[in-house]
Design a protein around this motif. Sequence first.
Motif: not given
Length: 602
Positions: A1-22
Amino acid sequence: MADRFPSPFEIETPAGAEGWQELYTYSSLFSEDRREYEDGGFWFHDGVHWPEAMTPWDTTFLEFALASLSQYNTRHYMIPPAYGVDYRILNGYVYLSPVPAPVEEIEARVPLFLDRAGFYFGNWDRLYSDWLEKIRGLVQQMTELRFEPLPAMEDREVITSGAGKGSGNALLASYHRLLDLGLTLWQYHFEFLNLGYAAYLDFFGFCKAAFPSIPDLAIAKMVAGVDVDLFRPDDELKRLARLAVSSGIDDRFTAGGVPQVWEKLEADEVGRAWVAEWEKAAEPWFNFSTGSGFYHTDKIWIENVEVPLGYVTDYIAKVKAGVDLDRPVAALHAERDRVVSEYRDLLDSDEDRDAFDAKLGLSRTVFPYVENHNFYVEHWAHSVLWRKMRDLGGVLQAAGFIAGTDDVFMFRRNELADVLWDLYSAWAVGAPSRGPALWPKEIERRRGIHRALQEWSAPPALGVPPEVVTEPFTVMLWGITSDSVAAWLNAGGDGEEGVLSGFAASPGLVEGPARVISSADQIGEIQDGEILVAPLTAPSWAPVFGKIKATVTDVGGMMSHAAIVCREYGLPAVTGTAFGTKTITTGQMLRVDGNTGKVTIL
């Protein structure tokens, strides 16, 4: 079992959603500036309120809600162990993280909380009566907002009245007023809610200490059988169905769409009298969202008449078949009183019994607000605000800034003030606006990003899991427990095969075929005798409770709206299974045990 969840800084942007932060407010995003704090915390996806990717403007109520919730904990009532709930948006999805009060502050906050909360508890009925007046007055102010196209020439009356200001000023002021009223709405929302939960949690804690083996469901039963305004829309549908049968016009609801039904009803005095009763109920009770109320795309009954009319038609059939449509209030009260009596008799002293009575009495006094606010804020008030925003969208569409009225929700809320300034300024000057050349293409780009975000599957949590989840609000409302966190880490792999575990949210044991739905648009697929399996349920789904045998949800705890509504309708429910809709398929036979929180695929 994993000891932690993914880091929010490791999550990739879905294809086609580049620039979603704007698409979102800069402060609502994970950022390198706060990486140590954000990466070291625990963030869970709030599927109870915001299960889907957000459009830019819709995040307004997310931010208003979380800031208002937090300020009442942290700055108003000085809740001893808890600060607020922090929030972030990642790939369009909402993640929350409760913030505990510093240990060294807790003791000093206790007398402050007792004084401030005690004032509200001691004057609850008066203050709540005032609240109802405030909220209705606020909705009226929202209703009176006007968004109209800028005229080619101001009316002469603007001159002769000496107004000294014009239509552009009114347009800008109305938008700022809408935001001001929206924030005030959410301030009012949490004026009572946190205290309502605090009173229940105080009673809950007393029971757990006095009766260590008491099930959570037994405590919830002790405050069941409440009469709240949240059930009024469904009650109005039942009243209208009974009226249709008693008036002899029930045959007019059997075929055709809304126009055909209305044409038949308008044909004579009896039918017109029924329509008048419909209209009397519709305002305000059909300002009811088919979803959580936080998405502009949720259908509102009063704007999508086919939804409540379909429920009325179903109820007419049940009335004619002699089915009792009333909620089982008498049975709930009898079970409530039985449970209270049995546990009260176990207490050793008059002092303990007095404390039990006082805490239970306070819980019953304040508990109706825990559900009532949901109609007034998330449903009625939000319905009005969504309509006003569409009126504003119509102004921008007429001016060529956007292609459709709903495109207005693709602006960030503060960005929209700049858009309106562009419209106003160019109108005032008599020169071209920049917006018509800029925004239609940009909105189309943003819609493409949002579509890509909708296809993404949001992980249930991010960051470092807590050693143990003890914050009661997180457990009871959102269903986040040590067990659910462990199940997420292991992707549910350690569970018994064919068995899902969740919260024993509403008592009863039934078997039946599953009906898995992902949204309110599929409610029409539900057949009599099925077991509803959904990510979550909305209060406006109550009319289908007369069809189904039980409810199973992916998210939500003991005190989620789904759990409370199911208990009040006497419907067995297991909430917070995490993997229900992913594991179960429509047609599978299920056994739902609302007493133990187990769902078995038979």
